[in-house]
Design an enzyme around this catalytic site. Structure first.
Site, short mmCIF file in Angstrom:
data_model
loop_
_atom_site.label_atom_id
_atom_site.label_comp_id
_atom_site.label_asym_id
_atom_site.label_seq_id
_atom_site.Cartn_x
_atom_site.Cartn_y
_atom_site.Cartn_z
N ASP A 19 0.33 -4.71 13.07
CA ASP A 19 -0.99 -4.77 13.51
C ASP A 19 -1.74 -5.29 12.35
O ASP A 19 -2.69 -5.99 12.55
CB ASP A 19 -1.76 -3.51 13.80
CG ASP A 19 -0.85 -2.51 14.85
OD1 ASP A 19 -1.10 -2.44 16.02
OD2 ASP A 19 0.31 -2.08 14.33
N PHE A 20 -1.68 -4.96 10.87
CA PHE A 20 -2.28 -5.28 10.06
C PHE A 20 -2.05 -6.74 9.63
O PHE A 20 -2.75 -7.40 8.61
CB PHE A 20 -2.31 -4.49 8.86
CG PHE A 20 -2.83 -2.86 9.22
CD1 PHE A 20 -3.14 -2.97 10.28
CD2 PHE A 20 -2.14 -1.79 8.31
CE1 PHE A 20 -3.54 -1.43 10.67
CE2 PHE A 20 -2.49 -0.53 8.85
CZ PHE A 20 -2.96 -0.53 9.80
N GLU A 27 0.74 -1.31 -0.18
CA GLU A 27 -0.04 -0.08 0.03
C GLU A 27 0.84 1.37 -0.07
O GLU A 27 1.68 1.41 0.98
CB GLU A 27 -0.86 0.04 1.36
CG GLU A 27 -1.89 -1.15 1.28
CD GLU A 27 -2.48 -1.69 2.56
OE1 GLU A 27 -2.14 -0.87 3.57
OE2 GLU A 27 -2.93 -2.79 2.66
N GLU A 38 -4.70 -6.65 2.85
CA GLU A 38 -3.54 -7.22 3.01
C GLU A 38 -3.54 -8.90 2.73
O GLU A 38 -2.50 -9.25 2.39
CB GLU A 38 -3.42 -7.05 4.59
CG GLU A 38 -2.88 -5.89 5.24
CD GLU A 38 -3.86 -4.59 4.85
OE1 GLU A 38 -3.55 -3.59 5.21
OE2 GLU A 38 -5.24 -5.19 5.03
N PHE A 82 1.65 -1.69 8.94
CA PHE A 82 1.94 -1.92 10.44
C PHE A 82 1.78 -3.30 10.59
O PHE A 82 0.74 -3.89 10.10
CB PHE A 82 0.88 -1.03 11.12
CG PHE A 82 1.00 0.66 11.15
CD1 PHE A 82 1.88 1.44 11.76
CD2 PHE A 82 0.45 1.39 9.80
CE1 PHE A 82 1.84 2.58 11.71
CE2 PHE A 82 0.52 2.53 9.78
CZ PHE A 82 1.22 3.36 10.70
N HIS A 119 -2.20 0.48 16.06
CA HIS A 119 -1.27 0.91 15.12
C HIS A 119 0.18 0.91 16.06
O HIS A 119 0.98 1.41 15.63
CB HIS A 119 -1.35 2.50 14.43
CG HIS A 119 -2.20 2.34 13.36
ND1 HIS A 119 -3.82 2.17 13.55
CD2 HIS A 119 -2.14 2.39 12.22
CE1 HIS A 119 -4.32 2.32 12.61
NE2 HIS A 119 -3.49 2.58 11.56
#
Length: 669
Positions: free
Chosen positions: A432-433, A376, A407, A430, A476
């Protein structure tokens, strides 16, 4: 033989081609019919999902492909593998869990693969193969091979996020991929009317800028004609097509399914349209084939199946010690001999960690035409933290690609691309993703080499940022590296200096295994000397020598630990700091050598303390160096809370230099 309606064909097909289709359909049918008895008698273990009734889809679709083209399959994939040229003997041996099976007894019915035939694997995860098919198509597009990929999936899979992400990405990039939906009217036991708001799955194609075509899945020639047109369009650069084949499975979702969701009369009505009987009628009426010839061919298939079963029974089972093989591919240089020195040395100088990573990526793209970066905003923007800035201008859209916010599709494309000739480096903004792509990372990427009996190499680097300190709150700011330490098949890297960032990235790129590369965003502007030399994965670094206490750490905490060690040195306490750099595989030897020297150990990381990487280090020390310890193992880590937003709370949730100093003083006594 009963009489059935003979549908018209759009374009003439040579008799030889029709007879080949007939043979493959018979073979797929008899394979599964044989499996029914073998599974029922207990010779075949595990779960079983049979393809009986749907053979026209697999054979018609694969007949439109070339040998070099790729397919991804499903848990009901026996017919797909046979139609693509799979050997029934090795398939049967795999179902028998034998060492000579396609996956050496490690994949079973739901995971049969043969990469040399372009069979990129059947899949036990509904919709799991859709993003991977995109990756194979990306390889064909990038390397300009003229190949296509084709993905089989069921109607139920069209409700998965992987379906929508994959079709969207394929449409945006105009990938040469054909999505073949085998709509057998039931998603496991749920009828289509109860799991979809549309009558035709093909109608969903319009949302993604591709044609949606419906084929009669009981008519092998209609399937062949529709897929052949889609393949021709894909090879001509027109992009993807969704082909929905209306079909029906005669058996339950799994073997043993009581099937309370449908009636026997419904099954019998569909059997009147049987795809094999329809083709045989066409051969007799339209091509003058004698029924005796058809019976002779049936007898040939029967003989093939007896041979396949006999072969499977004669194969030895895997050895117990084989359970430990095929988790990782051995390291080997993927570059041409003349390029290898360039790829592992990018030139030195003092620079920030951000620029060091950028320089390493530049070196990789320049050295190896099989490398590409996608994620991205990695193009003109250079990613959320400008790490890839300038690479798009230098290497162009073909090598540095922006993606949709998808993702799962991003990681899935990397998997398929790595299986078919590319060496992708993907950026997930991140860490987190990573959870959004968890299926593709954990169920697909990490397991494929093992499930396929070693017949896979997955040279993939997934870069992602991690860590707190920016008031970005709980979604994040995570440090979730330990979550992935529990996944065999992955390698996990977290550098703490510009030199290690560049050197480990060069090594990660050359590794034939998937590597998760964590970059702490709080270190991007840290400066340091960069040698440009590769840093081996799996080797820790003694960042500071000391005699009184070993501190094991990694990432941003290495900087804080060294600052704490500076303070403690004024009190005469000598701290030895071990920077792990790699968490999987973890360098136990360096840790243990230091602990045996100092007799005391503290482990420091930013992630929450419970089940963090420190727990694994503590266990290693307790198991292998307990007698050398003068005091209990100490863990200094983040609090067991999601990362807060308010700076005062965020600071409290993470180890600070002062907290580390105070805890190390206690541990050193």
């Amino acid at each position: 033989m009963s009489t059935v309606a003979v549908p018209s064909q759009a374009r003439p097909v040579p008799l030889e081609k029709l007879m080949e289709m007939h043979h493959l359909m018979l073979l797929a049918r008899r394979f599964d019919e044989a499996v029914i008895d073998l599974y029922g008698s207990g010779e075949i273990p595990g779960f079983m999902h049979l393809y009986i009734g749907e053979e026209a889809v697999a054979v018609g679709a694969c007949a439109a492909l070339e040998k070099e083209d790729s397919i991804t399959s499903t848990h009901r994939g026996h017919g797909h593998c046979i139609a693509k040229g799979g050997d029934p003997r090795r398939m049967m041996a795999e179902l028998f869990a034998r060492a000579d099976g396609y996956c050496r007894g490690k994949g079973g019915s739901m995971h049969i693969a043969c990469l040399s035939l372009g069979i990129l694997g059947a899949n036990g995860i509904v919709g799991g193969g859709l993003p991977i098919a995109n990756g194979a198509a990306l390889s064909a597009q990038t390397l300009e091979t003229g190949r296509v990929s084709l993905c089989f999936f069921g109607d139920g899979a069209s409700n998965e996020g992987s379906f929508h992400e994959a079709l969207n990405l394929a449409g945006v990039w105009k990938l040469p991929v054909i999505f073949v939906c085998e709509n057998n009217l039931y998603a496991q036991s749920t009828p289509q009317s109860e799991h979809q708001g549309v009558r035709d799955v093909a109608a969903r194609a319009a949302s993604y800028g591709m044609p949606g075509v419906i084929a009669d899945g009981t008519d092998v020639l209609d399937v062949f004609d529709k897929v052949r047109a889609a393949v021709a369009g894909a090879r001509a650069g027109k992009g993807p097509t969704l082909v929905e084949c209306k079909t029906y499975r005669y058996r339950g979702h799994w073997e043993g399914d009581p099937q309370p969701y449908r009636t026997q009369s419904e099954i019998e009505d569909w059997k009147k349209r049987d795809c094999i009987l329809s083709l045989e009628e066409r051969l007799v009426r339209g091509y003058g084939v004698e029924r005796a010839e058809i019976e002779r061919r049936r007898a040939e298939v029967e003989s093939e199946m007896k041979d396949a079963v006999a072969f499977a029974r004669s194969c030895p089972p895997p050895r117990p010690e084989d359970a430990l093989t095929d988790v990782y591919s051995p390291l080997e240089s993927p570059l041409r001999a003349g390029d290898a020195p360039k790829a592992v040395h990018m030139g030195g100088g003092r620079m920030t960690m951000r620029l060091a990573i950028n320089a390493a990526l530049d070196r990789i793209l320049e050295a190896d035409e099989r490398s590409l970066i996608f994620g991205e905003d990695v193009g003109l923007l250079g990613g959320a933290f400008s790490v890839t800035k300038g690479l798009f201008d230098k290497f162009g859209r073909r090598r540095v690609r922006n993606t949709p916010i998808s993702e799962g599709a991003i990681v899935g494309a990397a998997i398929g691309a790595s299986l078919t000739g590319l060496r992708p480096i993907v950026e997930i903004m991140f860490c987190d993703f990573l959870y959004v792509a968890m299926d593709q990372i954990v169920n697909q990427m990490a397991k494929m080499k093992y499930m396929y009996g070693g017949d896979a190499r997955l040279p993939i680097v997934i870069r992602c940022t991690c860590g707190g300190g920016f008031s970005a709150a709980a979604q994040h700011s995570q440090s979730n590296e330990a979550m992935f330490m529990h996944v065999p098949g992955l390698k996990i890297v977290m550098p703490s200096t510009p030199d290690d960032s560049a050197g480990l990235l060069l090594s990660a790129y050359q590794d034939p295994n998937p590597v998760l590369f964590f970059e702490h965003k709080g270190l991007y502007d840290e400066k340091g000397e960069v040698s440009g030399a590769a840093v081996p994965i799996g080797r820790a670094r003694v960042a500071r020598e000391g005699r009184d206490l070993t501190v094991v750490t990694y990432g941003r905490m290495r900087k804080l630990c060294e600052a704490a060690a500076d303070q403690l040195s004024r009190d005469g306490i000598g701290i030895e700091v071990i920077d792990l750099r790699t968490l999987l595989p973890l360098d136990a030897d360096t840790v243990l050598a230091s602990v045996r020297k100092t007799g005391r150990v503290a482990i420091v990381h930013e992630a929450p303390v419970t089940a963090g990487a420190g727990a694994e280090v503590a266990a290693i020390v307790a198991e292998h160096a307990f007698s050398a310890l003068k005091a209990p193992v100490k863990r200094i880590a983040g609090l067991d809370v999601p990362m807060p937003f308010a700076p005062v709370l965020e600071n409290a949730a993470m180890p600070s230099t002062q907290r580390i100093v105070e805890e190390l003083k206690k541990a050193a006594r």
